[in-house]
Design a protein around this motif. Structure first.
Motif, PDB file in Angstrom:
ATOM      1  N   ILE A  17       5.552  23.487   5.130  1.00 27.73           N
ATOM      2  CA  ILE A  17       6.213  24.412   4.282  1.00 27.73           C
ATOM      3  C   ILE A  17       6.756  25.713   5.177  1.00 27.73           C
ATOM      4  N   ALA A  18       5.737  26.061   6.095  1.00 27.83           N
ATOM      5  CA  ALA A  18       5.984  27.115   7.148  1.00 27.83           C
ATOM      6  C   ALA A  18       7.101  26.840   7.930  1.00 27.83           C
ATOM      7  N   LEU A  19       7.404  25.739   8.402  1.00 29.82           N
ATOM      8  CA  LEU A  19       8.698  25.309   9.103  1.00 29.82           C
ATOM      9  C   LEU A  19       9.998  25.525   8.212  1.00 29.82           C
ATOM     10  N   LEU A  20       9.802  25.146   7.002  1.00 27.71           N
ATOM     11  CA  LEU A  20      11.141  25.475   6.133  1.00 27.71           C
ATOM     12  C   LEU A  20      11.278  26.986   5.932  1.00 27.71           C
ATOM     13  N   ASP A  21      10.237  27.686   5.634  1.00 29.98           N
ATOM     14  CA  ASP A  21      10.515  29.038   5.626  1.00 29.98           C
ATOM     15  C   ASP A  21      11.081  29.658   6.606  1.00 29.98           C
ATOM     16  N   ASP A  22      10.654  29.362   8.039  1.00 34.68           N
ATOM     17  CA  ASP A  22      11.081  29.910   9.052  1.00 34.68           C
ATOM     18  C   ASP A  22      12.620  29.719   9.239  1.00 34.68           C
ATOM     19  N   ALA A  23      13.133  28.419   8.601  1.00 34.43           N
ATOM     20  CA  ALA A  23      14.323  27.917   8.738  1.00 34.43           C
ATOM     21  C   ALA A  23      15.418  28.463   7.446  1.00 34.43           C
ATOM     22  N   GLY A  24      14.558  29.071   6.611  1.00 36.14           N
ATOM     23  CA  GLY A  24      15.297  29.517   5.310  1.00 36.14           C
ATOM     24  C   GLY A  24      15.890  28.237   4.613  1.00 36.14           C
ATOM     25  N   ALA A  25      15.010  27.249   4.681  1.00 35.48           N
ATOM     26  CA  ALA A  25      15.453  26.491   3.910  1.00 35.48           C
ATOM     27  C   ALA A  25      14.587  26.007   2.560  1.00 35.48           C
ATOM     28  N   ASP A  26      15.500  25.901   1.508  1.00 35.89           N
ATOM     29  CA  ASP A  26      14.932  26.101   0.350  1.00 35.89           C
ATOM     30  C   ASP A  26      14.218  24.764  -0.277  1.00 35.89           C
ATOM     31  N   ARG A  27      14.710  23.599   0.162  1.00 35.01           N
ATOM     32  CA  ARG A  27      13.833  22.493  -0.125  1.00 35.01           C
ATOM     33  C   ARG A  27      13.906  21.548   0.894  1.00 35.01           C
ATOM     34  N   ASP A 229      12.755  20.231  14.628  1.00 36.94           N
ATOM     35  CA  ASP A 229      12.496  21.564  14.249  1.00 36.94           C
ATOM     36  C   ASP A 229      13.540  21.939  13.178  1.00 36.94           C
ATOM     37  N   PRO A 230      13.258  22.387  12.067  1.00 41.04           N
ATOM     38  CA  PRO A 230      14.136  22.829  10.996  1.00 41.04           C
ATOM     39  C   PRO A 230      15.003  24.079  11.412  1.00 41.04           C
ATOM     40  N   VAL A 231      14.213  24.905  12.138  1.00 43.80           N
ATOM     41  CA  VAL A 231      14.951  26.082  12.625  1.00 43.80           C
ATOM     42  C   VAL A 231      16.036  25.832  13.640  1.00 43.80           C
TER      43      VAL A 231
END
Length: 261
Positions: A17-27, A229-231
């Motif tokens: 979840i933290a990685l998604l938050d860093d990337a601005g990914a909703d889901r 990495d999502p970012v």
């Protein structure tokens, strides 16, 4: 909506979840996993996890029993964060069509999941995906995601394209941009209307640029976290696109449309 089209269960889930938050990914689309490289504390422990990955991709662990623990982890992660994860279920290959159909009916459709994957046929055996595509077709065209990088071969990608043409109502997603065979993957996806190309772990940036240019409406932003990495994956897409409709589709619009989100 920004959707990471390729993620695996993390331990702990909140790290994902933290990685998604860093990337601005909703889901994020969430796949089960047997290896957990994010647990590794040193090279030796990473080698152990990657050995599990190698056996899984090589077909040495494609039994129903080997999947049960991964399914349990996956279900727990989905239950913990249903607001962030979109569940896809991996299916053991090599079983009979009736067995696969029963798993899809019980563990995908009845469980309210959105699709099937990430499937990992051993090299040279992409034909094993066919019973899964048949079951996906019988449930209205569930999306199916197939591992596209090594040890998948160029011939495997050709086989997948041939199968996709036999099941035109099933969206078939090739992950990781087809790995080393990315140019072949772009050609095949471009020429097969129900195929899609997920862009994670690209080894060179212009592979992403060319893929989006050739098939702007069927390329999907993905990270393959924890391997990618999502970012960085989002930055790569944004580096090779301009603000506007194409970028929005790649970053989530196309997948949201596919999944009727």
């Amino acid at each position: 909506m920004i959707i990471d089209a390729h993620g695996h269960v993390h331990d702990p889930v909140e790290d994902h979840i933290a990685l998604l938050d860093d990337a601005g990914a909703d889901r994020a689309v969430l796949f089960a996993t047997r290896p957990h490289p994010e647990r590794a504390a040193d090279l030796a422990s990473l080698r152990r996890e990657m050995d599990v990955l190698g056996r899984s991709l090589g077909g040495q662990a494609n039994t129903l029993d080997s999947y049960r623990a991964a399914w349990a982890e996956h279900a727990a992660a989905l239950a913990a964060r249903p607001d962030r994860f979109i569940g896809f279920l991996s299916v053991p290959l090599g079983m009979g069509g009736e067995e696969i159909a029963a798993i899809v009916e019980r563990d995908v459709v009845a469980a309210g999941l959105h699709g099937i994957g990430e499937l990992t046929p051993p090299p040279g055996r992409a034909d094993l995906v066919e019973p899964v595509l048949r079951a996906a077709r019988d449930h209205g065209g569930l999306p199916v995601v197939v591992h596209g990088s090594a040890p998948a071969t160029g011939d495997d990608l050709e086989t997948l394209a041939g199968l996709a043409r036999r099941y035109p109502r099933v969206p078939l997603v090739v992950s990781q941009l087809g790995g080393a065979h990315w140019m072949r993957a772009i050609d095949l996806v471009r020429d097969t209307p129900n195929m899609y190309l997920e862009l994670s772990t690209a080894s060179i940036v212009f592979a992403v640029r060319v893929a989006i240019a050739e098939i702007p409406d069927r390329t999907l932003f993905g990270s393959d976290a924890p391997y990618g990495d999502p970012v960085l994956a989002r930055m790569t897409v944004e580096r090779v696109t301009s603000p506007g409709e194409v970028r929005d589709r790649v970053l989530g619009g196309t997948l949201a449309e596919m999944l009727a989100l």
